[in-house]
Design an enzyme around this catalytic site. Structure first.
Site, PDB file in Angstrom:
ATOM      1  CG  HIS A  24      -2.109  -0.864   1.112  1.00 31.84           C
ATOM      2  ND1 HIS A  24      -3.213  -0.758   1.917  1.00 31.84           N
ATOM      3  CD2 HIS A  24      -2.382  -1.855   0.223  1.00 31.84           C
ATOM      4  CE1 HIS A  24      -4.114  -1.664   1.549  1.00 31.84           C
ATOM      5  NE2 HIS A  24      -3.628  -2.343   0.540  1.00 31.84           N
ATOM      6  CE1 TYR A  26      -4.892   4.119   8.787  1.00 28.55           C
ATOM      7  CE2 TYR A  26      -5.354   4.098  11.139  1.00 28.55           C
ATOM      8  CZ  TYR A  26      -4.640   3.624  10.062  1.00 28.55           C
ATOM      9  OH  TYR A  26      -3.692   2.661  10.247  1.00 28.55           O
ATOM     10  N   PRO A  47      -3.568   0.830  18.835  1.00 26.75           N
ATOM     11  CG  PRO A  47      -5.365  -0.568  18.353  1.00 26.75           C
ATOM     12  CD  PRO A  47      -4.730   0.195  19.466  1.00 26.75           C
ATOM     13  CE  LYS A  75       4.579   3.740  13.248  1.00 28.57           C
ATOM     14  NZ  LYS A  75       5.154   3.365  11.941  1.00 28.57           N
ATOM     15  CE1 TYR A  82      -0.872   4.162   9.310  1.00 26.75           C
ATOM     16  CE2 TYR A  82       0.341   2.942   7.632  1.00 26.75           C
ATOM     17  CZ  TYR A  82      -0.754   3.076   8.467  1.00 26.75           C
ATOM     18  OH  TYR A  82      -1.743   2.115   8.457  1.00 26.75           O
TER      19      TYR A  82
HETATM   20  P1  RFL Z   1       2.573 -11.321  21.822  1.00 23.58           P
HETATM   21  O1  RFL Z   1       2.119 -11.446  20.403  1.00 23.58           O
HETATM   22  O2  RFL Z   1       1.592 -10.958  22.856  1.00 23.58           O
HETATM   23  O3  RFL Z   1       3.256 -12.700  22.194  1.00 23.58           O
HETATM   24  C1  RFL Z   1       3.607 -13.040  23.516  1.00 23.58           C
HETATM   25  C2  RFL Z   1       3.568 -14.539  23.636  1.00 23.58           C
HETATM   26  O4  RFL Z   1       3.997 -14.912  24.940  1.00 23.58           O
HETATM   27  C3  RFL Z   1       3.151 -15.932  25.424  1.00 23.58           C
HETATM   28  N1  RFL Z   1       3.237 -15.949  26.899  1.00 23.58           N
HETATM   29  C4  RFL Z   1       3.945 -16.871  27.601  1.00 23.58           C
HETATM   30  N2  RFL Z   1       4.666 -17.932  27.224  1.00 23.58           N
HETATM   31  C5  RFL Z   1       5.236 -18.685  28.202  1.00 23.58           C
HETATM   32  N3  RFL Z   1       5.125 -18.413  29.522  1.00 23.58           N
HETATM   33  C6  RFL Z   1       4.414 -17.356  29.949  1.00 23.58           C
HETATM   34  N4  RFL Z   1       4.294 -17.067  31.249  1.00 23.58           N
HETATM   35  C7  RFL Z   1       3.782 -16.525  28.971  1.00 23.58           C
HETATM   36  N5  RFL Z   1       3.002 -15.408  29.030  1.00 23.58           N
HETATM   37  C8  RFL Z   1       2.694 -15.088  27.767  1.00 23.58           C
HETATM   38  C9  RFL Z   1       1.783 -15.564  24.875  1.00 23.58           C
HETATM   39  O5  RFL Z   1       0.903 -16.676  24.853  1.00 23.58           O
HETATM   40  C10 RFL Z   1       2.164 -15.088  23.475  1.00 23.58           C
HETATM   41  O6  RFL Z   1       2.168 -16.140  22.536  1.00 23.58           O
HETATM   42  O7  RFL Z   1       3.761 -10.257  21.930  1.00 23.58           O
HETATM   43  P2  RFL Z   1       4.947  -9.851  20.912  1.00 23.58           P
HETATM   44  O8  RFL Z   1       5.604 -11.068  20.330  1.00 23.58           O
HETATM   45  O9  RFL Z   1       5.742  -8.825  21.617  1.00 23.58           O
HETATM   46  O10 RFL Z   1       4.206  -9.189  19.666  1.00 23.58           O
HETATM   47  C11 RFL Z   1       3.579  -7.953  19.811  1.00 23.58           C
HETATM   48  C12 RFL Z   1       2.327  -7.891  18.938  1.00 23.58           C
HETATM   49  O11 RFL Z   1       1.551  -9.071  19.108  1.00 23.58           O
HETATM   50  C13 RFL Z   1       1.478  -6.678  19.311  1.00 23.58           C
HETATM   51  O12 RFL Z   1       2.279  -5.523  19.497  1.00 23.58           O
HETATM   52  C14 RFL Z   1       0.441  -6.308  18.290  1.00 23.58           C
HETATM   53  O13 RFL Z   1      -0.355  -7.371  17.853  1.00 23.58           O
HETATM   54  C15 RFL Z   1      -0.438  -5.228  18.951  1.00 23.58           C
HETATM   55  N6  RFL Z   1      -1.732  -5.161  18.364  1.00 23.58           N
HETATM   56  C16 RFL Z   1      -1.809  -4.527  17.178  1.00 23.58           C
HETATM   57  N7  RFL Z   1      -0.684  -3.949  16.646  1.00 23.58           N
HETATM   58  C17 RFL Z   1      -0.737  -3.352  15.456  1.00 23.58           C
HETATM   59  O14 RFL Z   1       0.302  -2.875  14.983  1.00 23.58           O
HETATM   60  N8  RFL Z   1      -1.943  -3.287  14.771  1.00 23.58           N
HETATM   61  C18 RFL Z   1      -3.099  -3.877  15.277  1.00 23.58           C
HETATM   62  O15 RFL Z   1      -4.129  -3.863  14.651  1.00 23.58           O
HETATM   63  C19 RFL Z   1      -3.063  -4.518  16.511  1.00 23.58           C
HETATM   64  N9  RFL Z   1      -4.162  -5.138  17.040  1.00 23.58           N
HETATM   65  C20 RFL Z   1      -2.847  -5.788  18.955  1.00 23.58           C
HETATM   66  C21 RFL Z   1      -4.069  -5.783  18.250  1.00 23.58           C
HETATM   67  C22 RFL Z   1      -2.773  -6.414  20.213  1.00 23.58           C
HETATM   68  C23 RFL Z   1      -3.867  -7.032  20.803  1.00 23.58           C
HETATM   69  N10 RFL Z   1      -3.723  -7.580  22.149  1.00 23.58           N
HETATM   70  C24 RFL Z   1      -2.457  -7.514  22.827  1.00 23.58           C
HETATM   71  C25 RFL Z   1      -4.745  -8.126  22.937  1.00 23.58           C
HETATM   72  C26 RFL Z   1      -5.169  -6.445  18.798  1.00 23.58           C
HETATM   73  C27 RFL Z   1      -5.086  -7.082  20.056  1.00 23.58           C
HETATM   74  C28 RFL Z   1      -6.326  -7.802  20.540  1.00 23.58           C
HETATM   75  C1  PHB Z   2      -5.383  -4.059  10.967  1.00 19.61           C
HETATM   76  O1  PHB Z   2      -5.417  -4.351   9.748  1.00 19.61           O
HETATM   77  O2  PHB Z   2      -5.705  -4.883  11.834  1.00 19.61           O
HETATM   78  C2  PHB Z   2      -4.941  -2.702  11.356  1.00 19.61           C
HETATM   79  C3  PHB Z   2      -4.425  -1.837  10.410  1.00 19.61           C
HETATM   80  C4  PHB Z   2      -4.007  -0.564  10.784  1.00 19.61           C
HETATM   81  C5  PHB Z   2      -4.121  -0.163  12.100  1.00 19.61           C
HETATM   82  C6  PHB Z   2      -4.617  -1.039  13.056  1.00 19.61           C
HETATM   83  C7  PHB Z   2      -5.034  -2.304  12.676  1.00 19.61           C
HETATM   84  O3  PHB Z   2      -3.735   1.092  12.450  1.00 19.61           O
END
Ligand code: RFL
Ligand code: PHB
Length: 392
Positions: A72, A202, A293, A297, A385
């Protein structure tokens, strides 16, 4: 048992760190609370910065990313009944972002780690870390078969997300925490419907923020600003689509609707814990910081942290040089704070704050108009971004 690097958590941070270390000939063991199927299905982020996509390609993880990822070159900002395009390629020196879901990044990493014979243990329990301020930190856990294990490590990486056990293992008196909650949440819907847009939209609307994203050309991902204590059950699909149609409304244009594959509520939080290192424990990703989110980032910061950490551990463990390890926390935190500011700025510019005075809406609209008319302001949004200096 012994391993050079014990990694807690098989999210993107832990899996990519293990992969990058293996490329440098350093073995690791990953322990993960959940099952492989759970980790591969967990619905989260969708956008990779240019630097993140390039790093994954350079690390040999680009095959499916190149085949299925959608490049994109910009986003749309919608407010006051108008939709404006920001052209990142023009504004940010030819750079772009790639829409490729976190679930796919995780699947690629797990498949590649297992094909390389990596030691990846799912469904562990009772994870604990000890002796972190010595040269031989310990990682203890109960394996899926019920056996209690103890791994003597040279270093431990805390990649266990926001609710993990590694950050709390750093003594409170040595940690500083910055935290801010927001008075709203996101309701996300993953739907079997072709995206009605070529790039992400957005939208700021008097009823609240909305985001139109996508997973591929058959699947849309859309979000709505909702009250913080919202339960997904209170939003039947018809109510979600109605709110999305209202918030994205433009003459002659409509969101394409389809059956929901997943509906979930995400809280919004900014959080930074420093330092990201204590002795031989290194925190990476959500274990150390959370962003709302809106700036896309979170995943990108996790990738950036472990890229820096892989270099630091290589120098420390293979050459006994601790300079990069000593600089690890400060190196990461400078990017973390830039992303924290950008995510806060995007969030507060686009969301309706419950109970805010009319001046807030007027200020938000003025800022959005500035970002879509001044080249300097649109360059600022675009370069944040698409991401910061390239990762090695
Ligand atoms: P993760 O992906 O949370 O992975 C951590 C892993 O550690 C495991 N764990 C354990 N394992 C062993 N022993 C323990 N005691 C443990 N405790 C936990 C967990 O099961 C898991 O598998 O962290 P990591 O690797 O740092 O990655 C970060 C990303 O996942 C996160 O920053 C993003 O997904 C944040 N986020 C979003 N970021 C975006 O850029 N765009 C988004 O749209 C977006 N949507 C989201 C999100 C985070 C969410 N969370 C945290 C609930 C939506 C959600 C619902
Ligand atoms: C998503 O595709 O899940 C998404 C994209 C952009 C954002 C947050 C979430 O800023």
């Amino acid at each position: 048992m012994r391993t050079p690097v014990g990694i807690v958590g098989a999210g993107p941070a832990g899996l990519l760190l293990s992969h990058l270390l293996a490329l440098r000939g350093i073995e690791s063991v990953i322990v993960e609370l959940r099952s492989r199927a759970y980790c591969e299905a967990r619905q989260r982020a969708g956008v990779l910065e240019q630097g993140s996509a390039d790093l994954l390609r350079a690390a040999g993880l680009g095959t499916r990313l190149d085949a299925e990822g959608l490049e994109h070159g910009g986003i749309y900002l919608q407010f006051d009944g108008e939709r404006h395009h920001l052209d990142f390629r023009d504004l940010a020196g030819g750079r772009s972002v790639t829409v490729y879901a976190q679930t796919e990044v995780v699947k690629d990493l797990i498949a590649s780690r297992l094909a390389d014979g990596a030691n990846l243990e799912f469904e562990v329990s009772g994870t604990a870390v000890a002796d972190l301020d010595t040269g031989r930190p310990l990682l203890r856990y109960t394996a899926a078969d019920g056996t209690r294990r103890e791994l003597a490590c040279d270093a431990i990486a805390g990649c266990d997300g926001f609710h993990g056990i590694c950050r709390p293992a750093i003594p409170d008196r040595l940690r500083t925490v910055w935290e801010r909650g927001y008075p709203y949440a996101w309701l996300g819907i993953l739907a079997e419907a072709p995206p009605a847009t070529d790039e992400l939209i957005y939208a700021r609307h008097p009823d609240g923020f909305a985001l139109h994203s996508m997973r591929n050309l058959q699947t849309s991902k859309l979000y709505l600003q909702v009250e913080p204590d919202t339960r997904a059950e209170d939003w039947p699909e018809a109510r979600i689509w109605q709110a999305l149609q209202e918030r994205f409304a433009l003459p002659g244009w409509a969101v394409k609707e389809g059956p929901a594959l997943d509906i979930a509520v995400t809280p919004m939080r900014s959080f930074v814990s420093a330092p990201m290192r204590y002795g031989r424990l290194f925190l990476a990703g959500d274990a150390a910081h959370i962003v709302p989110p809106t700036g896309a980032k979170g995943l990108n910061l996790a990738i950036a942290d472990v890229t820096v950490l892989a270099d630091a551990l290589t120098e420390l463990l293979l050459r006994g040089d601790h300079r990069l390890a000593d600089a690890y926390s400060d190196t990461c935190l400078s990017r973390v704070w830039r992303s924290t500011h950008f995510s806060w700025w995007m969030t507060t510019m686009l969301h309706r704050t419950p109970g805010a005075d009319p001046m807030e809406a007027a200020l938000q609209l003025s800022q959005l108009r500035y970002v879509t008319t001044s080249r300097a302001a649109s360059v600022t949004l675009a370069e944040n971004y698409v991401g910061y200096p390239p990762l090695r």
